[in-house]
Motif scaffolding. Structure first.
Motif, PDB file in Angstrom:
ATOM      1  N   ASN A  80       0.840  -1.211   0.000  1.00 26.66           N
ATOM      2  CA  ASN A  80       0.000   0.000   0.000  1.00 26.66           C
ATOM      3  C   ASN A  80       0.872   1.256   0.000  1.00 26.66           C
ATOM      4  N   ARG A  81       1.778   1.329  -0.962  1.00 22.08           N
ATOM      5  CA  ARG A  81       2.857   2.319  -0.907  1.00 22.08           C
ATOM      6  C   ARG A  81       2.379   3.765  -0.916  1.00 22.08           C
ATOM      7  N   ASP A  82       1.179   4.018  -1.424  1.00 19.36           N
ATOM      8  CA  ASP A  82       0.690   5.395  -1.501  1.00 19.36           C
ATOM      9  C   ASP A  82      -0.188   5.790  -0.318  1.00 19.36           C
ATOM     10  N   ASP A  83      -0.342   4.892   0.640  1.00 26.32           N
ATOM     11  CA  ASP A  83      -1.030   5.251   1.882  1.00 26.32           C
ATOM     12  C   ASP A  83      -0.080   6.032   2.781  1.00 26.32           C
ATOM     13  N   PRO A  84      -0.594   6.912   3.623  1.00 25.79           N
ATOM     14  CA  PRO A  84       0.288   7.637   4.548  1.00 25.79           C
ATOM     15  C   PRO A  84       0.907   6.677   5.561  1.00 25.79           C
ATOM     16  N   PRO A  85       2.064   7.029   6.113  1.00 21.00           N
ATOM     17  CA  PRO A  85       2.664   6.192   7.161  1.00 21.00           C
ATOM     18  C   PRO A  85       1.706   6.005   8.331  1.00 21.00           C
ATOM     19  N   VAL A  86       1.826   4.860   8.992  1.00 24.00           N
ATOM     20  CA  VAL A  86       0.962   4.567  10.142  1.00 24.00           C
ATOM     21  C   VAL A  86       1.701   4.886  11.428  1.00 24.00           C
ATOM     22  N   SER A  87       0.946   5.044  12.493  1.00 31.76           N
ATOM     23  CA  SER A  87       1.543   5.365  13.780  1.00 31.76           C
ATOM     24  C   SER A  87       2.087   4.095  14.441  1.00 31.76           C
ATOM     25  N   ALA A  88       2.717   4.286  15.587  1.00 36.21           N
ATOM     26  CA  ALA A  88       3.250   3.141  16.328  1.00 36.21           C
ATOM     27  C   ALA A  88       2.151   2.328  16.989  1.00 36.21           C
ATOM     28  N   ARG A 111      -6.103  -4.286   4.307  1.00 38.62           N
ATOM     29  CA  ARG A 111      -5.434  -5.459   3.762  1.00 38.62           C
ATOM     30  C   ARG A 111      -4.024  -5.094   3.301  1.00 38.62           C
ATOM     31  N   VAL A 112      -3.056  -5.909   3.650  1.00 45.21           N
ATOM     32  CA  VAL A 112      -1.677  -5.729   3.218  1.00 45.21           C
ATOM     33  C   VAL A 112      -1.409  -6.496   1.938  1.00 45.21           C
ATOM     34  N   ALA A 113      -2.053  -7.632   1.797  1.00 48.74           N
ATOM     35  CA  ALA A 113      -1.959  -8.441   0.579  1.00 48.74           C
ATOM     36  C   ALA A 113      -3.347  -8.984   0.284  1.00 48.74           C
ATOM     37  N   VAL A 114      -3.755  -8.922  -0.969  1.00 47.34           N
ATOM     38  CA  VAL A 114      -5.109  -9.344  -1.352  1.00 47.34           C
ATOM     39  C   VAL A 114      -5.021 -10.633  -2.154  1.00 47.34           C
ATOM     40  N   TYR A 115      -5.720 -11.660  -1.707  1.00 52.83           N
ATOM     41  CA  TYR A 115      -5.764 -12.944  -2.412  1.00 52.83           C
ATOM     42  C   TYR A 115      -7.143 -13.549  -2.230  1.00 52.83           C
ATOM     43  N   GLY A 116      -7.514 -14.406  -3.183  1.00 56.92           N
ATOM     44  CA  GLY A 116      -8.883 -14.911  -3.222  1.00 56.92           C
ATOM     45  C   GLY A 116      -9.129 -16.176  -2.442  1.00 56.92           C
ATOM     46  N   GLU A 117      -8.087 -16.801  -1.922  1.00 56.37           N
ATOM     47  CA  GLU A 117      -8.243 -18.044  -1.175  1.00 56.37           C
ATOM     48  C   GLU A 117      -7.910 -17.818   0.297  1.00 56.37           C
TER      49      GLU A 117
END
Length: 357
Positions: A80-88, A111-117
């Motif tokens: 999700n490279r275009d999302d703003p940085p997240v907090s601690a 979601r960090v990775a999207v998969y169908g299974e």
């Protein structure tokens, strides 16, 4: 006593074992941005060369794959490279139902990775590939098939796959330049957002033969090449000893495609071993951003603002320029115009000062 029990529980959830050279991450595992006595910030590969997890970006954190076995955490892939940085105050969870999600501070998930299974395990491999598996141990998602700005050894770019530059070394958001493995068998460089026409591209390398079968490949010895059913076209010869050497191909923020090596025995910095040839320092169109132009000083590029403009960020001159006039100046409706000689304008990316009468 309670702390000891929690630590043992977490250790049981994340089982690192020698199984086909993998470190196995099971559902129920989680990471936090900072390492404590009971939590980790990343899942390492068996050798510790790579890791998947949190890394520092700006004033917060991002999730990705990075070189963990060297002093500086060099990022190879970002979620999700275009999302703003997240907090601690977030958690990366590999949930009991097999989802890989960020649990954000305000209670929502991403979601960090999207998969169908349904996933049953994941692994950070020693190749730098983070892989998610189903119950039959088949790959259902991998970072190698979803590249950001970097190609690692044994990874391939198939046709229509791209490497999009980052904003900078410290900001992994999408930048302005793209390397694409075209359907015609050429790897080509373009500014992002332009058509894939010759007049917009500024470098390419191709291979004869079935075009849709062409791939860009990087071997562990630094050999960079195009390949299809008919043969290969070498871009960088490689053939170097692999002992203690790491390689990565990166689409850099200045529009250049470069192959880097790192000697783990000598430490130090990444060294450029190859760069796309025949490119002038100012050839990447849009390198200096809007309202600016590129000039060469002492064999290096330098960005210069148009008269009446100032850099948006003096420390990062490729971000372009903006008018140094106030709103009141603009309303007056009288402006000086100056000619810039020996300057070629590629498009109309200029900001203007308008006023109504």
């Amino acid at each position: 006593m309670a702390t000891t029990f929690l630590f043992l529980l977490l250790s049981a959830i994340f089982i690192a074992k020698a199984q086909r050279g993998q470190s196995v991450v099971n559902p129920g595992s989680f990471l936090t941005p900072t390492t404590t006595t009971t939590t980790n910030s990343s899942w390492p590969s068996p050798s510790g060369r790579y890791a998947f997890g949190f890394y520092k970006q700006g004033s917060g954190y991002a999730v990705g794959v990075f070189f963990a076995g060297i002093p500086d955490k060099t990022v190879a892939w970002t979620a999700n490279r275009d999302d703003p940085p997240v907090s601690a105050a977030v958690t990366l969870n590999f949930t009991s139902d097999g989802r890989l999600v960020l649990q954000l501070a305000h209670g929502t998930t991403k979601r960090v990775a999207v998969y169908g299974e349904t996933a049953s395990s994941a692994s950070m491999l020693d190749t730098g590939n983070f892989v998610v598996y189903n119950a039959d141990n088949q790959t259902i998602w991998e970072s190698f098939q979803n590249p950001t700005d970097t190609l690692l050894p044994t990874q391939r770019l198939l046709y229509d796959d791209v490497l999009d530059s980052s904003v900078s070394e410290s900001n992994q958001s999408t930048g302005r330049f793209r390397a694409i493995m075209q359907q015609d068998g050429f790897i080509a460089l373009y500014p992002i957002g332009t058509p894939y026409y010759i007049e917009y591209g500024y470098w390419s390398k191709g291979i004869q033969g079935p075009p849709l079968n062409a791939t860009l490949n990087l071997d562990v010895d630094g050999h960079l090449y195009l390949a299809n059913g008919n043969g290969i076209v070498t871009i960088s010869a490689g053939g170097n000893s692999t002992k203690g050497l790491l390689y990565r191909l990166r689409m850099d923020d200045d529009g250049f495609l470069r192959l880097y090596s790192y000697n783990t025995n000598r430490k130090g910095d990444w060294v450029v071993t190859w760069s796309a040839d025949s490119i002038g320092k100012c050839d990447p169109k849009g390198l200096c951003g809007v309202n600016a132009f590129c000039v060469i000083y002492d064999e290096e590029y330098n960005c210069t603002c148009l008269p009446g403009f100032a850099f948006v960020d003096e420390s990062k001159r490729t971000l372009g320029c903006e008018r140094n006039l106030t709103v009141d100046n603009c309303k007056e409706g009288t402006y000086d115009m100056e000619e810039e000689i020996n300057t070629v304008w590629e498009n109309d990316t200029l900001s203007r000062c308008f006023h109504q009468t």
